[in-house]
Design an enzyme around this catalytic site. Structure first.
Site, PDB file in Angstrom:
ATOM      1  N   ASP A  76      55.530  15.225  98.137  1.00 36.00           N
ATOM      2  CA  ASP A  76      55.799  15.156  96.698  1.00 36.00           C
ATOM      3  C   ASP A  76      54.898  14.156  95.991  1.00 36.00           C
ATOM      4  O   ASP A  76      55.284  13.010  95.752  1.00 36.00           O
ATOM      5  CB  ASP A  76      57.268  14.786  96.466  1.00 36.00           C
ATOM      6  CG  ASP A  76      58.193  15.855  97.005  1.00 36.00           C
ATOM      7  OD1 ASP A  76      57.716  16.991  97.245  1.00 36.00           O
ATOM      8  OD2 ASP A  76      59.389  15.560  97.197  1.00 36.00           O
ATOM      9  N   ASP A  83      60.618  22.447 105.251  1.00 33.92           N
ATOM     10  CA  ASP A  83      60.655  21.266 104.380  1.00 33.92           C
ATOM     11  C   ASP A  83      61.739  20.306 104.893  1.00 33.92           C
ATOM     12  O   ASP A  83      62.498  20.649 105.806  1.00 33.92           O
ATOM     13  CB  ASP A  83      60.986  21.762 102.959  1.00 33.92           C
ATOM     14  CG  ASP A  83      60.934  20.664 101.909  1.00 33.92           C
ATOM     15  OD1 ASP A  83      60.209  19.669 102.102  1.00 33.92           O
ATOM     16  OD2 ASP A  83      61.628  20.814 100.876  1.00 33.92           O
ATOM     17  N   GLU A 117      61.921  15.383 107.927  1.00 33.31           N
ATOM     18  CA  GLU A 117      61.632  14.007 108.422  1.00 33.31           C
ATOM     19  C   GLU A 117      62.673  13.552 109.443  1.00 33.31           C
ATOM     20  O   GLU A 117      62.298  12.773 110.315  1.00 33.31           O
ATOM     21  CB  GLU A 117      61.576  13.050 107.230  1.00 33.31           C
ATOM     22  CG  GLU A 117      60.386  13.290 106.320  1.00 33.31           C
ATOM     23  CD  GLU A 117      60.476  14.582 105.510  1.00 33.31           C
ATOM     24  OE1 GLU A 117      61.621  14.970 105.191  1.00 33.31           O
ATOM     25  OE2 GLU A 117      59.451  15.191 105.225  1.00 33.31           O
TER      26      GLU A 117
HETATM   27  O1  MIG Z   1      64.549  17.416  97.927  1.00 32.71           O
HETATM   28  O2  MIG Z   1      62.830  22.566  98.099  1.00 32.71           O
HETATM   29  O3  MIG Z   1      58.675  18.391  99.049  1.00 32.71           O
HETATM   30  O4  MIG Z   1      57.943  20.727  97.745  1.00 32.71           O
HETATM   31  O5  MIG Z   1      59.914  21.975  96.167  1.00 32.71           O
HETATM   32  C1  MIG Z   1      63.516  18.229  97.485  1.00 32.71           C
HETATM   33  C2  MIG Z   1      62.676  21.768  96.991  1.00 32.71           C
HETATM   34  C3  MIG Z   1      63.303  19.371  98.418  1.00 32.71           C
HETATM   35  C4  MIG Z   1      60.968  18.855  98.647  1.00 32.71           C
HETATM   36  C5  MIG Z   1      59.597  19.421  98.807  1.00 32.71           C
HETATM   37  C6  MIG Z   1      59.228  20.200  97.583  1.00 32.71           C
HETATM   38  C7  MIG Z   1      60.237  21.285  97.344  1.00 32.71           C
HETATM   39  C8  MIG Z   1      61.629  20.674  97.209  1.00 32.71           C
HETATM   40  N1  MIG Z   1      61.965  19.893  98.393  1.00 32.71           N
END
Ligand code: MIG
Length: 710
Positions: free
Chosen positions: A424, A344, A347
């Site tokens: 999201d 995650d 980016e």
């Molecule tokens: O700043 O890990 O898109 O699916 O639950 C949020 C927590 C960080 C973003 C992801 C989301 C995930 C969340 N993450």
């Protein structure tokens, strides 16, 4: 709008038209166009392509699409005029309509909560790719082969406006869009066949913790008989959000947690983010320091930015030694019997910098064939290079298993390393509806394995919305419910008895089509044709279907029509509705209508609770004869994991059926692979204009069947 036109007018005085410097064929009806001033050093190697294409000749005279290069106000522009009535698709993960004509988007991977920033026109991934379908169904594909921030505008012409140096453009011409997808896969690679379990239903939230809560969720699925394969473990499992660690309080014994899940037929996927907490004594930070793997600032200091753990440093995945170091971190991690990994925030998302990411003038050191470059150059591929490294590590840790990685950020070609979800989204009707064109366009951009957060991430779904979403969600290639911290519970049973039942039926439907779905994935992994396909793939000349974005196809033989679809345009011919788990139960307010293509045979397995129970001992063939009373279908089968299939340990079977008067003859041909189809009992559902004829309990030797006409 007016202002933009004026601006364009003024700007047009600054346009410097440039001729194409060089063009060549690099494959059968695949051309490359190089702009003047092209400097390979500045822009190659391509990170989208699997290999540098070799030139095989010059362009034929009748070549249709040409690229005009120019420089507008310092930006390098490639412009491809297209003929009227050309429908444009692709452009990756974008919000909006399936048909991309008249839109523009920015390719600059952005953590975009609820798609709320920049009108949702820049999201987590970048695909500098456009698929065009002409009126007659012939098609083309265009790759703007560069990683820099760029804008794609789609009007009478396709424009790529890049803030990087002059870039080359690749143009593919084919007879159909399906063939374009195959050519794209030849150029950018194919999705490795995922493990069967990753096609099952998956339950997530931010976050299930402590470990007892994870078990409770798993138990409830089994107790309630809602099919499910995977429980997801979001960031709260970590100690202080430090990657590759476990909270001693909440997950003191991750191995036991996984063991428990496995005993109950579940797999687990655990999150790993790129940001590494800057803390002396933390083994990831220390070992990374020792190897000097971090992204640097202009001043050559380690770049420090804030994410969940507070101040973090960021691995520079352009460096082979950094990728190697990162890959090796997975060895001990996977040893806790972790099944899959969720990358995650790649980016990369950085909380305390403008634009929510690191500065563009940060430095990536590169190495191997990658030159040193700015973050501006490598931003859009940061996530892709991360999952490439993750994949290597996971593969090394478990050489006999197929890695499963889910990534939020990615780039054209990144399907080679992992599956994707659409970030999201929000628990709104709008986002439910937009998920279909979004997933379709991701598929049309080379990423077959994708899907949105079922139920919506941000905000609370109403029972009705969740019911509709999970009913549809049974048919996304990647089927996972997920929600944001602080929101209401969003498990299938959290919305009352009715929705619990809707969810159960939805997932029963998904699990019954697994043999068909797995076959679609196998095809995608061999050819690049998406799993989830736009309806117009059924008939590429039928103009009516071109904009259809409520109904869609799963593979080439099933058509999925959401209950809420207002005016779905459907392909011509007698596509009949079929029942997957028993018409009575499916006939609620929620389950999409599933129709079968005339002329096809779709294999179904028995109702199971998870893929450890998957078996083809009993197989149901749904047979939909065409006007010639014939039908064919395919089934791929293997171990569901591992690499035996590469050595021929699989079977690929063709079913064919002929209906003659009141007799039906079914042939089974082992087309490929060393395995034989193990099916002992066949059940048949014969679909016709008159309805469904069910014939049960036939042995493989008894497939010449007399139908007793009712
Ligand atoms: O700043 O890990 O898109 O699916 O639950 C949020 C927590 C960080 C973003 C992801 C989301 C995930 C969340 N993450």
């Amino acid at each position: 709008m007016k202002i933009i036109f004026c601006l364009l007018f003024i700007l047009s005085f600054h346009i410097e038209m440039q001729a194409t410097e060089r063009q060549a064929l690099i494959g059968d009806s695949i051309a490359v166009f190089y702009p003047p001033g092209f400097n390979a050093q500045e822009i190659l190697p391509s990170l989208a392509l699997v290999r540098e294409p070799g030139e095989i000749g010059s362009l034929p005279e009748q070549w249709k699409l040409h690229v005009e290069f120019s420089n507008v106000c310092g930006k390098n522009v490639a412009c491809i005029p297209v003929s009227p009535h050309t429908d444009l698709y692709g452009t990756g993960e974008v919000k909006g309509n399936l048909v991309r004509n008249g839109t523009n988007i920015t390719l600059w991977n952005t953590d975009n909560v609820c798609y709320g920033k920049y009108h949702g026109r820049r999201l987590y991934q970048s695909h500098p790719w456009v698929l065009g379908v002409r009126k007659d169904g012939t098609a083309f594909g265009i790759i703007a082969d560069n990683t820099y921030e760029q804008e794609i505008t789609l009007g009478d012409e396709i424009r790529f406006i890049s803030s990087g140096p002059p870039f080359r453009v690749i143009v593919i011409e084919r007879q159909t869009p399906q063939l374009i997808m195959q050519a794209l896969a030849e150029l950018t690679g194919k999705m490795p066949l995922p493990p069967l379990w990753s096609l099952g239903f998956q339950q997530s939230r931010w976050s299930y913790y402590p470990d007892t809560r994870v078990k409770e969720i798993a138990d409830t699925f089994r107790l309630k008989n809602i099919p499910c394969d995977v429980i997801w473990i979001d960031i709260h499992y970590m100690n202080d959000y430090k990657v590759f660690t476990f909270s001693p309080k909440h997950f003191p014994n991750p191995g036991h947690t996984n063991d428990y899940l496995h005993k109950h037929g579940f797999k687990s996927v655990w999150m790993i983010d790129p940001g590494v907490k800057k803390e002396n004594g933390y083994f990831v930070y220390d070992s990374g320091n020792k190897k000097d793997v971090w992204v640097k600032t202009q001043q050559n200091d380690d770049f420090v930015g804030e994410v969940w753990p507070g101040e973090c440093v960021f691995p520079d995945f352009t460096q082979p030694k950094a990728r190697n170091w990162w890959a090796n971190l997975y060895k001990d991690f996977m040893a806790y019997e972790v099944d899959g990994v969720w990358n995650d925030m790649n980016e990369p998302s950085v909380f305390n910098f403008p634009g929510g990411t690191m500065p563009e003038d940060n430095i990536h050191t590169g190495g191997g064939n990658l030159p040193q470059g700015t973050h501006g150059r490598y931003h859009n591929v940061y996530g892709m290079l991360m999952i490439k490294a993750s994949r290597e590590g996971i593969k090394k840790a478990n050489p006999d298993k197929r890695p499963f990685i889910l990534t939020r950020s990615n780039f054209l070609g990144g399907h080679r390393y992992g599956a994707t979800w659409t970030g999201d989204n929000a628990a709104t009707w709008k986002h439910l509806k937009v998920s279909i064109p979004m997933s379709l366009n991701l598929g049309l951009s080379g990423q077959p394995f994708n899907g949105p957060d079922i139920g919506g991430f941000g905000g609370n779904a109403t029972p009705e919305l969740f019911g509709h979403w999970i009913a549809l969600g049974a048919f996304y290639p990647f089927s996972r419910a997920h929600s944001m911290r602080g929101t209401d519970n969003q498990e299938p049973w959290s919305f009352g008895a009715e929705i619990e039942n809707v969810s159960r039926i939805a997932m029963q439907r998904r699990y019954r089509i697994l043999p068909y779905l797995y076959t679609c994935f196998r095809k995608a992994s061999l050819t690049g044709v998406p799993v989830m396909q736009p309806t117009f793939f059924a008939d590429v000349r039928d103009q009516q279907l071109r904009e259809e974005q409520e109904a869609f196809m799963l593979g080439s033989d099933l058509l999925i029509i959401p209950k809420w679809a207002e005016q779905p345009r459907l392909p011509k011919g007698s596509w009949h509705s079929i029942s997957l788990v028993g018409e009575d139960s499916e006939n609620d307010e929620y389950q999409p209508d599933v129709k079968i293509r005339p002329g096809s045979i779709v294999p179904l397995c028995e109702m199971i609770q998870n893929t450890t129970e998957y078996s083809l001992d009993t197989l149901t063939l749904v047979i939909a004869p065409d006007e010639n009373n014939e039908a064919t279908g395919w089934l791929y089968h293997d171990d569901g994991d591992g690499y035996g299939f590469r050595k021929g340990d699989y079977c690929y079977v063709m079913f064919s059926a002929k209906k003659r008067n009141n007799e039906i003859i079914i042939d089974i041909l082992n087309k490929e692979g060393k395995r034989n189809l193990s099916t002992k009992i066949f059940n048949l559902q014969l679909i016709s204009d008159e309805g469904v004829t069910e014939i049960k309990g036939k042995k493989p030797g008894e497939l010449k069947i007399t139908i007793n006409n009712q």
